[in-house]
Design a protein around this motif. Structure first.
Motif, PDB file in Angstrom:
ATOM      1  N   ASP A 154       3.057  -9.470  10.988  1.00 55.35           N
ATOM      2  CA  ASP A 154       1.632  -9.594  10.717  1.00 55.35           C
ATOM      3  C   ASP A 154       1.086  -8.420   9.911  1.00 55.35           C
ATOM      4  O   ASP A 154       0.285  -8.608   8.992  1.00 55.35           O
ATOM      5  N   LYS A 155       1.492  -7.213  10.212  1.00 55.75           N
ATOM      6  CA  LYS A 155       0.960  -6.035   9.507  1.00 55.75           C
ATOM      7  C   LYS A 155       1.387  -6.045   8.045  1.00 55.75           C
ATOM      8  O   LYS A 155       0.633  -5.632   7.160  1.00 55.75           O
ATOM      9  N   ALA A 156       2.587  -6.529   7.775  1.00 57.84           N
ATOM     10  CA  ALA A 156       3.041  -6.638   6.382  1.00 57.84           C
ATOM     11  C   ALA A 156       2.202  -7.655   5.625  1.00 57.84           C
ATOM     12  O   ALA A 156       1.892  -7.458   4.442  1.00 57.84           O
ATOM     13  N   LYS A 157       1.824  -8.731   6.286  1.00 62.63           N
ATOM     14  CA  LYS A 157       0.957  -9.724   5.647  1.00 62.63           C
ATOM     15  C   LYS A 157      -0.383  -9.106   5.272  1.00 62.63           C
ATOM     16  O   LYS A 157      -0.896  -9.337   4.166  1.00 62.63           O
ATOM     17  N   HIS A 158      -0.946  -8.315   6.175  1.00 63.98           N
ATOM     18  CA  HIS A 158      -2.213  -7.638   5.883  1.00 63.98           C
ATOM     19  C   HIS A 158      -2.052  -6.670   4.724  1.00 63.98           C
ATOM     20  O   HIS A 158      -2.884  -6.630   3.813  1.00 63.98           O
ATOM     21  N   PHE A 159      -0.998  -5.880   4.753  1.00 67.27           N
ATOM     22  CA  PHE A 159      -0.742  -4.898   3.694  1.00 67.27           C
ATOM     23  C   PHE A 159      -0.649  -5.594   2.339  1.00 67.27           C
ATOM     24  O   PHE A 159      -1.324  -5.214   1.380  1.00 67.27           O
ATOM     25  N   ILE A 160       0.168  -6.631   2.255  1.00 65.27           N
ATOM     26  CA  ILE A 160       0.373  -7.334   0.987  1.00 65.27           C
ATOM     27  C   ILE A 160      -0.913  -8.009   0.519  1.00 65.27           C
ATOM     28  O   ILE A 160      -1.269  -7.932  -0.668  1.00 65.27           O
ATOM     29  N   ALA A 161      -1.614  -8.660   1.433  1.00 63.43           N
ATOM     30  CA  ALA A 161      -2.856  -9.350   1.054  1.00 63.43           C
ATOM     31  C   ALA A 161      -3.859  -8.368   0.464  1.00 63.43           C
ATOM     32  O   ALA A 161      -4.466  -8.641  -0.584  1.00 63.43           O
ATOM     33  N   PHE A 162      -4.035  -7.216   1.092  1.00 63.03           N
ATOM     34  CA  PHE A 162      -5.041  -6.273   0.603  1.00 63.03           C
ATOM     35  C   PHE A 162      -4.566  -5.487  -0.607  1.00 63.03           C
ATOM     36  O   PHE A 162      -5.385  -5.056  -1.430  1.00 63.03           O
ATOM     37  N   TYR A 163      -3.265  -5.334  -0.777  1.00 62.62           N
ATOM     38  CA  TYR A 163      -2.731  -4.747  -2.003  1.00 62.62           C
ATOM     39  C   TYR A 163      -3.071  -5.668  -3.180  1.00 62.62           C
ATOM     40  O   TYR A 163      -3.570  -5.227  -4.210  1.00 62.62           O
ATOM     41  N   VAL A 164      -2.812  -6.970  -3.006  1.00 64.52           N
ATOM     42  CA  VAL A 164      -3.095  -7.945  -4.065  1.00 64.52           C
ATOM     43  C   VAL A 164      -4.596  -8.061  -4.308  1.00 64.52           C
ATOM     44  O   VAL A 164      -5.043  -8.093  -5.470  1.00 64.52           O
ATOM     45  N   LEU A 165      -5.399  -8.126  -3.244  1.00 62.57           N
ATOM     46  CA  LEU A 165      -6.855  -8.198  -3.424  1.00 62.57           C
ATOM     47  C   LEU A 165      -7.378  -6.978  -4.181  1.00 62.57           C
ATOM     48  O   LEU A 165      -8.254  -7.098  -5.039  1.00 62.57           O
ATOM     49  N   THR A 166      -6.835  -5.814  -3.881  1.00 65.80           N
ATOM     50  CA  THR A 166      -7.259  -4.591  -4.571  1.00 65.80           C
ATOM     51  C   THR A 166      -6.889  -4.653  -6.045  1.00 65.80           C
ATOM     52  O   THR A 166      -7.702  -4.311  -6.917  1.00 65.80           O
ATOM     53  N   ALA A 167      -5.677  -5.100  -6.347  1.00 62.06           N
ATOM     54  CA  ALA A 167      -5.251  -5.211  -7.745  1.00 62.06           C
ATOM     55  C   ALA A 167      -6.149  -6.188  -8.504  1.00 62.06           C
ATOM     56  O   ALA A 167      -6.562  -5.915  -9.637  1.00 62.06           O
ATOM     57  N   LEU A 168      -6.466  -7.308  -7.885  1.00 66.20           N
ATOM     58  CA  LEU A 168      -7.335  -8.290  -8.533  1.00 66.20           C
ATOM     59  C   LEU A 168      -8.748  -7.745  -8.721  1.00 66.20           C
ATOM     60  O   LEU A 168      -9.386  -7.983  -9.745  1.00 66.20           O
ATOM     61  N   ALA A 169      -9.251  -7.020  -7.731  1.00 64.81           N
ATOM     62  CA  ALA A 169     -10.599  -6.441  -7.840  1.00 64.81           C
ATOM     63  C   ALA A 169     -10.667  -5.399  -8.951  1.00 64.81           C
ATOM     64  O   ALA A 169     -11.642  -5.354  -9.708  1.00 64.81           O
ATOM     65  N   VAL A 170      -9.634  -4.572  -9.067  1.00 63.22           N
ATOM     66  CA  VAL A 170      -9.595  -3.561 -10.136  1.00 63.22           C
ATOM     67  C   VAL A 170      -9.542  -4.244 -11.498  1.00 63.22           C
ATOM     68  O   VAL A 170     -10.225  -3.831 -12.439  1.00 63.22           O
ATOM     69  N   ALA A 171      -8.763  -5.319 -11.604  1.00 62.27           N
ATOM     70  CA  ALA A 171      -8.682  -6.055 -12.867  1.00 62.27           C
ATOM     71  C   ALA A 171     -10.003  -6.764 -13.174  1.00 62.27           C
ATOM     72  O   ALA A 171     -10.422  -6.838 -14.335  1.00 62.27           O
ATOM     73  N   ALA A 172     -10.653  -7.286 -12.144  1.00 62.11           N
ATOM     74  CA  ALA A 172     -11.902  -8.034 -12.339  1.00 62.11           C
ATOM     75  C   ALA A 172     -13.072  -7.129 -12.679  1.00 62.11           C
ATOM     76  O   ALA A 172     -13.963  -7.511 -13.443  1.00 62.11           O
ATOM     77  N   LEU A 173     -13.091  -5.949 -12.111  1.00 59.90           N
ATOM     78  CA  LEU A 173     -14.221  -5.024 -12.278  1.00 59.90           C
ATOM     79  C   LEU A 173     -13.713  -3.687 -12.818  1.00 59.90           C
ATOM     80  O   LEU A 173     -13.687  -2.677 -12.101  1.00 59.90           O
ATOM     81  N   ASN A 176     -14.839  -1.360 -14.648  1.00 57.39           N
ATOM     82  CA  ASN A 176     -15.720  -0.189 -14.704  1.00 57.39           C
ATOM     83  C   ASN A 176     -16.213   0.266 -13.337  1.00 57.39           C
ATOM     84  O   ASN A 176     -17.007   1.194 -13.244  1.00 57.39           O
ATOM     85  N   SER A 177     -15.767  -0.391 -12.283  1.00 52.24           N
ATOM     86  CA  SER A 177     -16.202  -0.012 -10.937  1.00 52.24           C
ATOM     87  C   SER A 177     -15.425   1.197 -10.435  1.00 52.24           C
ATOM     88  O   SER A 177     -14.265   1.401 -10.792  1.00 52.24           O
ATOM     89  N   ARG A 178     -16.069   1.942  -9.591  1.00 49.70           N
ATOM     90  CA  ARG A 178     -15.406   3.103  -8.989  1.00 49.70           C
ATOM     91  C   ARG A 178     -14.457   2.623  -7.899  1.00 49.70           C
ATOM     92  O   ARG A 178     -14.757   1.689  -7.154  1.00 49.70           O
ATOM     93  N   PHE A 179     -13.318   3.284  -7.802  1.00 54.48           N
ATOM     94  CA  PHE A 179     -12.302   2.883  -6.839  1.00 54.48           C
ATOM     95  C   PHE A 179     -12.819   2.942  -5.409  1.00 54.48           C
ATOM     96  O   PHE A 179     -12.511   2.081  -4.594  1.00 54.48           O
ATOM     97  N   TRP A 180     -13.605   3.964  -5.090  1.00 56.55           N
ATOM     98  CA  TRP A 180     -14.066   4.096  -3.706  1.00 56.55           C
ATOM     99  C   TRP A 180     -14.968   2.925  -3.325  1.00 56.55           C
ATOM    100  O   TRP A 180     -14.964   2.500  -2.169  1.00 56.55           O
ATOM    101  N   ARG A 181     -15.722   2.395  -4.283  1.00 58.58           N
ATOM    102  CA  ARG A 181     -16.576   1.240  -3.971  1.00 58.58           C
ATOM    103  C   ARG A 181     -15.736  -0.016  -3.724  1.00 58.58           C
ATOM    104  O   ARG A 181     -15.999  -0.765  -2.782  1.00 58.58           O
ATOM    105  N   ILE A 182     -14.746  -0.225  -4.559  1.00 58.39           N
ATOM    106  CA  ILE A 182     -13.854  -1.370  -4.368  1.00 58.39           C
ATOM    107  C   ILE A 182     -13.147  -1.246  -3.031  1.00 58.39           C
ATOM    108  O   ILE A 182     -13.083  -2.192  -2.249  1.00 58.39           O
ATOM    109  N   GLY A 183     -12.632  -0.058  -2.748  1.00 64.76           N
ATOM    110  CA  GLY A 183     -11.934   0.169  -1.477  1.00 64.76           C
ATOM    111  C   GLY A 183     -12.839  -0.032  -0.277  1.00 64.76           C
ATOM    112  O   GLY A 183     -12.438  -0.647   0.717  1.00 64.76           O
TER     113      GLY A 183
END
Length: 123
Positions: A42-61, A63-70
């Motif tokens: 289960d913890k690996a699923k969470h890690f992978i899901a949020f790694y991918v969500l973070t990558a997509l958010a950085v690509a989508a936005l 000009n956003s600051r990393f701390w805000r996305i995080g």
């Protein structure tokens, strides 16, 4: 200055981010599969899901600051745990820690690269 500034958004990446976020939420509220599947921990699923969500958010936005996305993604992880508690699934602090680790795993190398890049020469 207007209340809402025009932001640069990569629409394709933003669409993928929204779809991945909805999928993550949907999977989180389904009954627990008991560790069956491609990734049984289960913890690996969470890690992978949020790694991918973070990558997509950085690509989508871009000009956003990393701390805000995080911060937004970590709040999403906490909200998922609250929803899981409401639907009768286990809500665990360890899941939020795994979410945070997934977020940090993407940002870590990016920030390290930025911090170690030599400053431009003022000419």
């Amino acid at each position: 200055m207007p209340l809402f500034q025009h932001r640069r958004i990569n629409r394709l990446a933003f669409t993928a981010f929204v779809a991945a976020s909805l999928f993550t939420l949907w999977r989180a509220i389904l009954p627990d599969d008991g560790g069956i599947g491609f990734i049984p921990w289960d913890k690996a699923k969470h890690f992978i899901a949020f790694y991918v969500l973070t990558a997509l958010a950085v690509a989508a936005l871009p000009n956003s600051r990393f701390w805000r996305i995080g911060a937004v993604l970590l709040a999403f992880g906490v909200a998922i745990e609250a929803v899981q508690a409401l639907v009768g699934r286990d809500a665990a602090l360890g899941d939020v820690v795994a979410d945070a680790c997934g977020i940090a795993a993407l940002f870590g190398p990016i920030l390290l690269r930025a911090w170690t890049r030599p400053a431009p020469n003022p000419v």
